[in-house]
Design a protein around this motif. Structure first.
Motif, PDB file in Angstrom:
ATOM      1  N   SER A   1      76.012  88.064  97.920  1.00  0.00           N
ATOM      2  CA  SER A   1      77.470  88.149  97.938  1.00  0.00           C
ATOM      3  C   SER A   1      77.939  89.379  98.721  1.00  0.00           C
ATOM      4  O   SER A   1      78.880  89.301  99.524  1.00  0.00           O
ATOM      5  CB  SER A   1      77.996  88.209  96.499  1.00  0.00           C
ATOM      6  N   ARG A   2      77.272  90.505  98.517  1.00  0.00           N
ATOM      7  CA  ARG A   2      77.647  91.731  99.219  1.00  0.00           C
ATOM      8  C   ARG A   2      77.343  91.641 100.712  1.00  0.00           C
ATOM      9  O   ARG A   2      78.102  92.157 101.546  1.00  0.00           O
ATOM     10  CB  ARG A   2      76.943  92.927  98.595  1.00  0.00           C
TER      11      ARG A   2
ATOM     12  N   GLU B   1      77.505  89.059 102.534  1.00  0.00           N
ATOM     13  CA  GLU B   1      78.517  88.219 103.186  1.00  0.00           C
ATOM     14  C   GLU B   1      79.713  89.039 103.655  1.00  0.00           C
ATOM     15  O   GLU B   1      80.434  88.627 104.569  1.00  0.00           O
ATOM     16  CB  GLU B   1      78.977  87.119 102.226  1.00  0.00           C
ATOM     17  N   GLN B   2      79.940  90.206 103.037  1.00  0.00           N
ATOM     18  CA  GLN B   2      81.084  91.049 103.386  1.00  0.00           C
ATOM     19  C   GLN B   2      80.722  92.119 104.424  1.00  0.00           C
ATOM     20  O   GLN B   2      81.584  92.889 104.844  1.00  0.00           O
ATOM     21  CB  GLN B   2      81.613  91.745 102.125  1.00  0.00           C
TER      22      GLN B   2
ATOM     23  N   ARG C   1      79.548  94.165 107.884  1.00  0.00           N
ATOM     24  CA  ARG C   1      79.719  94.123 109.334  1.00  0.00           C
ATOM     25  C   ARG C   1      78.328  94.055 109.956  1.00  0.00           C
ATOM     26  O   ARG C   1      77.421  94.800 109.574  1.00  0.00           O
ATOM     27  CB  ARG C   1      80.462  95.370 109.829  1.00  0.00           C
TER      28      ARG C   1
ATOM     29  N   GLU D   1      79.226  99.994 102.579  1.00  0.00           N
ATOM     30  CA  GLU D   1      78.655  98.857 101.867  1.00  0.00           C
ATOM     31  C   GLU D   1      77.144  98.776 102.065  1.00  0.00           C
ATOM     32  O   GLU D   1      76.385  98.564 101.114  1.00  0.00           O
ATOM     33  CB  GLU D   1      79.314  97.556 102.342  1.00  0.00           C
TER      34      GLU D   1
END
Length: 227
Positions: free
Chosen positions: A19-20, A22-23, A25, A52
């Protein structure tokens, strides 16, 4: 020595990592490859400078530092901040060898790469191709693990990632400098430590014998360690 550790990440941890990611860069992986490796590297890498990516990298470092089997196999002195990469359709990483000396980000420290690690984050049925192929004395070994499993292998081995022909391959990679630079010594001590742990779990071995074995193990590490 090549070692597979199954279930390094559990289902919940894996879902959170995915999930992380996917966010994140993403940038061209060739930006972080040096020498001939830059010509062979065709993938994408999560921007290591982003908050992140740093947070997820530090989380993985903590997990590695507390995993008994990994610590026993590698006897880590330093671990490079893990890097997250992805391979899409037709992307690959040609045959290369990992750099012997690597900078540790902006710390001013360097690391001697003794052991390389690949943690698979995509399920094996999510993509075709993308096998990690490691060349050894007995020939090439193809590695494609389930999500959450990892493989440790000598950094000095030639290796490659085959082209992905369907789907997307996500993974985390890092490099470890061991307190023991000699791979043969690490392998022998790992076997000794695993035998001690197995005998301890059985509970049928005399405590004095276990104590002597444990003393031998730790004194060998003390004798061979490079600090």
């Amino acid at each position: 020595m090549m070692l597979v550790i199954e279930g390094f990440l559990d289902t919940r941890e894996l879902a959170d990592y995915r999930s992380r990611l996917e966010q994140m860069r993403w940038q061209s992986g060739s930006r972080t490859a040096g020498g001939l490796s830059a010509l062979a590297k065709r993938n994408e890498q999560a921007d290591p400078a982003s908050k992140e990516a740093k947070d997820l990298s530090n989380r993985l470092l903590r997990k590695m530092g507390h995993h008994a089997t990994l610590v026993s196999a590698c006897l880590p002195h330093r671990i490079h901040p893990p890097v997250f990469n992805r391979y899409g359709l037709d992307q690959s990483y040609g045959t290369h060898v990992d750099s012997a000396i690597m900078p540790m980000g902006n710390t001013g420290q360097v690391l001697r790469s003794d052991v390389s690690m690949t943690l698979f984050l995509s399920a094996a049925d999510e993509y075709d191709g993308g096998e990690l192929v490691i060349e050894g004395e007995s020939g090439a070994q193809s590695v494609k693990l389930e999500a959450g499993d990892l493989v440790l292998y000598p950094s000095g081995r030639l290796h490659r990632v085959n082209p992905v022909t369907r789907g997307e391959r996500l993974a985390a990679i890092t490099w470890i400098q061991s307190f023991l630079g000699d791979a043969h010594s690490r392998s022998l001590l790992f076997e000794l430590d695993q035998s001690i742990q197995s005998l301890t779990r059985r509970g049928t071995t005399d405590e004095a014998d276990l104590l002597r074995l444990s003393s031998v193990y730790h004194n060998l590490v003390r004798h061979l360690a490079q600090v």
